[in-house]
Scaffold this motif. Structure first.
Motif, PDB file in Angstrom:
ATOM      1  N   ALA A 752     -51.511 -47.661  62.961  1.00  0.00           N
ATOM      2  CA  ALA A 752     -50.220 -48.037  62.384  1.00  0.00           C
ATOM      3  C   ALA A 752     -50.242 -47.805  60.875  1.00  0.00           C
ATOM      4  N   GLY A 753     -49.134 -47.318  60.354  1.00  0.00           N
ATOM      5  CA  GLY A 753     -49.052 -47.036  58.921  1.00  0.00           C
ATOM      6  C   GLY A 753     -49.670 -45.715  58.536  1.00  0.00           C
ATOM      7  N   LYS A 754     -50.121 -44.921  59.541  1.00  0.00           N
ATOM      8  CA  LYS A 754     -50.724 -43.619  59.266  1.00  0.00           C
ATOM      9  C   LYS A 754     -49.943 -42.513  59.980  1.00  0.00           C
ATOM     10  N   LYS A 755     -50.210 -41.274  59.598  1.00  0.00           N
ATOM     11  CA  LYS A 755     -49.625 -40.124  60.278  1.00  0.00           C
ATOM     12  C   LYS A 755     -50.657 -39.019  60.351  1.00  0.00           C
ATOM     13  N   SER A 756     -50.502 -38.162  61.336  1.00  0.00           N
ATOM     14  CA  SER A 756     -51.410 -37.035  61.514  1.00  0.00           C
ATOM     15  C   SER A 756     -50.693 -35.753  61.108  1.00  0.00           C
ATOM     16  N   LEU A 757     -51.369 -34.957  60.255  1.00  0.00           N
ATOM     17  CA  LEU A 757     -50.840 -33.659  59.844  1.00  0.00           C
ATOM     18  C   LEU A 757     -51.767 -32.563  60.337  1.00  0.00           C
ATOM     19  N   ALA A 758     -51.184 -31.441  60.760  1.00  0.00           N
ATOM     20  CA  ALA A 758     -51.971 -30.269  61.152  1.00  0.00           C
ATOM     21  C   ALA A 758     -51.459 -29.072  60.366  1.00  0.00           C
ATOM     22  N   LEU A 759     -52.424 -28.303  59.756  1.00  0.00           N
ATOM     23  CA  LEU A 759     -52.061 -27.205  58.878  1.00  0.00           C
ATOM     24  C   LEU A 759     -52.660 -25.893  59.357  1.00  0.00           C
ATOM     25  N   HIS A 760     -51.871 -24.805  59.182  1.00  0.00           N
ATOM     26  CA  HIS A 760     -52.422 -23.447  59.254  1.00  0.00           C
ATOM     27  C   HIS A 760     -52.785 -23.070  57.824  1.00  0.00           C
ATOM     28  N   ILE A 761     -54.024 -22.610  57.598  1.00  0.00           N
ATOM     29  CA  ILE A 761     -54.437 -22.165  56.266  1.00  0.00           C
ATOM     30  C   ILE A 761     -54.923 -20.721  56.386  1.00  0.00           C
ATOM     31  N   SER A 762     -54.303 -19.820  55.604  1.00  0.00           N
ATOM     32  CA  SER A 762     -54.645 -18.389  55.663  1.00  0.00           C
ATOM     33  C   SER A 762     -55.393 -17.997  54.395  1.00  0.00           C
ATOM     34  N   PHE A 763     -56.468 -17.147  54.582  1.00  0.00           N
ATOM     35  CA  PHE A 763     -57.297 -16.680  53.466  1.00  0.00           C
ATOM     36  C   PHE A 763     -57.239 -15.162  53.425  1.00  0.00           C
ATOM     37  N   TYR A 764     -57.001 -14.631  52.206  1.00  0.00           N
ATOM     38  CA  TYR A 764     -56.993 -13.178  52.022  1.00  0.00           C
ATOM     39  C   TYR A 764     -57.712 -12.839  50.720  1.00  0.00           C
ATOM     40  N   SER A 765     -58.282 -11.611  50.749  1.00  0.00           N
ATOM     41  CA  SER A 765     -58.862 -11.065  49.518  1.00  0.00           C
ATOM     42  C   SER A 765     -58.198  -9.726  49.255  1.00  0.00           C
ATOM     43  N   SER A 766     -57.924  -9.433  47.982  1.00  0.00           N
ATOM     44  CA  SER A 766     -57.241  -8.185  47.640  1.00  0.00           C
ATOM     45  C   SER A 766     -58.195  -7.003  47.534  1.00  0.00           C
ATOM     46  N   HIS A 767     -59.554  -7.226  47.625  1.00  0.00           N
ATOM     47  CA  HIS A 767     -60.476  -6.105  47.437  1.00  0.00           C
ATOM     48  C   HIS A 767     -61.562  -5.986  48.510  1.00  0.00           C
ATOM     49  N   LYS A 768     -61.534  -6.884  49.501  1.00  0.00           N
ATOM     50  CA  LYS A 768     -62.535  -6.738  50.570  1.00  0.00           C
ATOM     51  C   LYS A 768     -62.110  -7.505  51.814  1.00  0.00           C
ATOM     52  N   THR A 769     -62.834  -7.250  52.921  1.00  0.00           N
ATOM     53  CA  THR A 769     -62.638  -7.999  54.146  1.00  0.00           C
ATOM     54  C   THR A 769     -63.466  -9.273  54.078  1.00  0.00           C
ATOM     55  N   LEU A 770     -62.812 -10.420  54.294  1.00  0.00           N
ATOM     56  CA  LEU A 770     -63.514 -11.699  54.194  1.00  0.00           C
ATOM     57  C   LEU A 770     -64.454 -11.896  55.381  1.00  0.00           C
ATOM     58  N   GLU A 771     -65.554 -12.626  55.094  1.00  0.00           N
ATOM     59  CA  GLU A 771     -66.484 -13.028  56.145  1.00  0.00           C
ATOM     60  C   GLU A 771     -66.162 -14.460  56.553  1.00  0.00           C
ATOM     61  N   ALA A 772     -66.525 -14.805  57.799  1.00  0.00           N
ATOM     62  CA  ALA A 772     -66.230 -16.136  58.325  1.00  0.00           C
ATOM     63  C   ALA A 772     -66.852 -17.227  57.465  1.00  0.00           C
ATOM     64  N   LYS A 773     -68.076 -16.962  56.929  1.00  0.00           N
ATOM     65  CA  LYS A 773     -68.765 -17.982  56.151  1.00  0.00           C
ATOM     66  C   LYS A 773     -67.970 -18.343  54.887  1.00  0.00           C
ATOM     67  N   GLU A 774     -67.294 -17.318  54.285  1.00  0.00           N
ATOM     68  CA  GLU A 774     -66.530 -17.588  53.068  1.00  0.00           C
ATOM     69  C   GLU A 774     -65.359 -18.532  53.376  1.00  0.00           C
TER      70      GLU A 774
END
Length: 796
Positions: A752-774
């Motif tokens: 009670a008195g709380k709420k649950s939030l769920a987010l999509h978060i997108s990661f991009y790099s302008s000069h390389k393909t990102l790795e999962a660890k990053e």
């Protein structure tokens, strides 16, 4: 101002056989504008004159009767409960298809066949109020039937024909500078000029006072000659005050005026016919047999014809007897000296009053009349004599009586109309047409001007009815151009380059804002800058800037906000449109040291049925789209205001500055304005918002390399604002390119008195393909920040 003009009445003074539509079209091109034509006879279609042959009791109702009526070509039986029915009586019988108003109340409805208490009724015997004639025919009780026994026509004659109501009524708009056209003669004179048709003035007999028997004693004194330029009066003895003849009632009816009695009706007839207000006093009610034109004394009061008592100020001009005010000059007569059936001797008045004095008094008292509408526009002192003579003649013909005094004529000074010199070459250049000098002179002469042609110049003196309107040569040029016909002027495309537009940043932003609002489905509204005290109180505002001389009680305060005016529009449109969106970009006025401070506001409302608060989200969605469109960085915060819904209102903050608020109007406030729907709103302070507009957008190219998307869910305090969370997530790393909330949950499984939030978060790099660890490392930073700053509990 608009005036109703009877075409039949007009044709008594203007020789024309044009169809009403053609007449209206012709004069609208060059003179007054005919806004609408009302075919008068249509209102009484399928209503005929019937003669009562026999009256019998209704078999099933004590208060009803069976009435046998002769309609000329047939006899019909009608069920009626009229209290004044008698055999041989002429009555108005509404047949199937006629428009009637039941018992004189509500809207007109179409009459259909009916069976009343088991007996078929083949029509309806009408009271005056049931067919719209209550102003002209007295109805002694609620069950009285219209008695037309004095109308000598055959049974079966259509009512409109029997009463000479086959007329066309023009609804004519007259500009403020042309009070001479607020009359039948004024319109006839103007139309005669335009149509080149003969215009004939009524035959007016001069009052003869030579050889009077015993002149009545009355003293008239004008203590305010600057405010009353001319005062004429005459005493008439032996009048019989009674009901007016039908022809007089009918003429007043076409002008929209109620019949009172024959004396008052004659003064009203002359007002509408000649444009000069008149007034009649009961001679025997005038104290000390005096008439004094003066200013009111401090504390004086007067009760006028409508029964309302007014407290007068020392600047108000009155017509008084030896003791008390008998009339408010130029506006309305007093009750104490009014005409009634016991009146035997009258004092008939015709005067000219200062327009500014009449206007100020009218507004100060909140009292207007047909007379004040004319006087405050400026009338000539030359118009009183003919009006007085015309009314005196009609009174003697209709009400009897005889002149028993001289014509009193107290005059400040004669009208001095100056001569205006018109250069015809200059006139042709301004008008843009090669109009011959002789034709110009002919136009002015037909308009009543005194003309002299001297070479290329025309010397003109305006007629007395235009003395307040014609002052300079340009006024003559305008008269020539409009009578010649603007539609006859040649169309020539201007030569030369179009001038460059002068840049104006504020105007440019205003234009863009309006275009954006319209593209979002809003309609622009323009409301008055003045509002009423009640509107302010309903909106929980104080009237801090009150006008010293308001136009009316409804327009006595400067508006401090745009929203009350928009709510009023919603109320007026709600019956026709169950939902709607309107906006206004306009100025509000706030108290300041000397002059009011003006602020430009951008406000709008959305109304409609909204059981789940959709209007709040619609308003928020519009505001968010609007701010994003113009590149404004902002955050939303909770907002409390007595006029807004306690749970559906937020404010827009740019840094630490409050620039706008939005949400839903409080239901109590909405109901005070008479709006039945819910109302969403937004309200921007333009000056605070505009410095943050961005005229150019920053281009960000599409990602050239694949990105990574992760979801995260967590529990936070119920009152925690999402914008702060979003801002914190973006701040953790430059690779965070997009944050989107896709789920908000409260209920089972969440404390009670709380709420649950769920987010999509997108990661991009302008000069390389990102790795999962990053991506995982950034997620850890985000989780840590959420826990530390918002005490978030991560859900797995």
């Amino acid at each position: 101002m608009n005036i109703f003009v009877s075409y039949n009445w007009l044709k008594e003074y203007l020789k024309t056989d044009l169809a009403p539509e053609d007449f209206a079209s012709r004069i609208s091109l060059c003179g007054v504008g005919v806004e609408r034509i009302y075919p008068q006879g249509e209102q009484w279609e399928n209503i005929v004159i019937g003669k009562i042959l026999e009256i019998k009791k209704h078999p099933n109702a004590d208060k009803l009767k069976l009435v046998l009526i002769d309609l000329g070509n047939k006899k019909v039986e009608v069920v009626c409960g009229g209290s004044n029915l008698r055999e041989g009586m002429n009555v108005a019988v509404a047949l199937e298809g006629a428009k009637v108003r039941w018992h004189g109340e509500g809207e007109f409805v179409e009459l259909k066949p009916a069976e009343i208490r088991g007996v078929k009724s083949e029509g309806m015997i009408c009271a005056a109020s049931e067919i719209g004639l209550e102003w002209q025919f007295e109805q002694k009780d609620s069950h009285g039937i219209l008695d037309l026994s004095d109308i000598n026509v055959k049974p079966g004659t259509f009512l409109a024909l029997a009463l000479n109501l086959n007329d066309n009524i023009f609804d004519i708009e007259v500009t403020t500078n042309r009070p001479d056209e607020l009359s039948i003669l004024g319109v006839a004179r103007e139309a005669g000029t335009i149509l080149k048709k003969p215009f004939v003035l009524p035959q007016i007999k001069k009052i003869k006072t030579i050889g009077l028997p015993k002149p009545y004693s009355i003293k008239i004194e004008n203590k305010e000659p600057e405010l009353c330029q001319r005062y004429q009066a005459v005493v008439i003895e032996g009048v019989k005050v009674e009901d007016s003849p039908w022809w007089l009632k009918r003429k007043l009816m076409t002008a929209g005026t109620r019949s009172i009695n024959n004396i008052v009706d004659i003064t009203n007839l002359v007002l509408w016919e000649m444009g000069q207000p008149l007034h009649a006093f009961d001679y025997d009610k005038l104290s000390d047999k005096k008439i004094i034109i003066r200013k009111a004394k401090k504390g004086e009061k007067i009760k006028v014809f409508d029964g309302v008592e007014y407290k007068l100020g020392e600047k108000n001009l009155v017509i008084a007897d030896g003791k008390n005010p008998s009339a408010i000059a130029g506006i309305m007569g007093g009750e104490t000296s009014g005409i009634n059936e016991r009146t035997k001797t009258i004092v008939l008045e015709a005067a000219t009053f200062d327009p500014v004095s009449v206007r100020k008094t009218s507004r100060e008292l909140g009292l207007r009349s047909e007379s004040s509408n004319l006087f405050e526009k400026g009338l000539s002192s030359e118009a009183t004599t003919d009006a007085l003579y015309r009314a005196a003649e009609l009174i003697q013909e209709i009400a009897g009586g005889k002149i028993v005094s001289k014509v009193f004529d107290l005059r400040n000074k004669k009208s001095a109309v100056k001569e205006i010199v018109l250069d015809t070459d200059r006139a042709r250049k301004i008008i843009g047409a090669d109009i011959k000098t002789v034709e110009m002179a002919d136009i002015l002469r037909r308009l009543g001007f005194l003309i002299k042609i001297e070479g290329k110049n025309i010397k003109a003196k305006a007629p007395y009815w235009r003395e307040h309107d014609i002052e300079i040569a340009e006024d003559l040029i305008e008269e020539i151009a409009r009578i010649y016909g603007y539609h006859n002027l040649p169309s020539i495309i201007p030569k030369g380059a179009v001038p460059d537009e002068v840049p104006d940043a504020t105007f440019d932003w205003e234009k863009k804002i309006k275009q954006f609002a319209v593209s979002a489905g809003f309609c622009e509204a323009v409301t008055y800058s003045f509002i009423s005290k009640k509107m302010l109180e309903d909106y929980n505002k104080k009237g801090e800037i009150k006008l010293a001389n308001p136009l009316s009680e409804d327009l006595e305060y400067m508006r401090p906000t745009l929203l009350p005016g928009l709510l009023q529009i919603a109320r007026e449109n709600e019956n026709n449109f169950s939902e709607g969106k309107i906006f206004e970009l306009g100025r509000v006025y706030l108290p300041d040291k000397d002059l009011p401070k003006e602020e430009l506001r951008f406000s709008g409302i959305i109304w409609g049925k909204s059981p789940n608060g959709e209007l709040f989200y619609k308003a928020k969605g519009f505001v968010k789209e609007f701010l994003d469109r113009f590149g404004v960085d902002y955050v939303f915060e909770d907002h409390k205001n007595v006029n807004y819904h306690p749970a559906r209102a937020i404010k827009v903050m740019i840094g630490k500055e409050h620039v706008a608020c939005l949400g839903e109007i409080h239901p109590v406030v909405v109901r005070k304005f008479g709006v039945e729907s819910q109302v969403g709103f937004f309200n921007f302070v333009f000056e605070k918002l505009s410095p943050h507009f961005k005229s150019h957008k920053t281009f960000i190219s599409l990602p050239a390399y694949p990105g990574i998307k992760r979801d995260i869910a967590f529990i936070v305090d119920q009152k925690q604002e999402y914008e702060e969370i979003e801002k914190e997530v973006y701040s953790q790393d430059a690779l965070v390119r997009d944050v989107e909330v896709f789920d908000v949950y409260e209920g089972k499984g969440v404390p009670a008195g709380k709420k649950s939030l769920a987010l999509h978060i997108s990661f991009y790099s302008s000069h390389k393909t990102l790795e999962a660890k990053e991506a995982e490392d950034i997620i850890k930073k985000i989780v840590k920040a959420l826990k530390e700053k918002f005490k978030a509990e991560i859900r797995m």
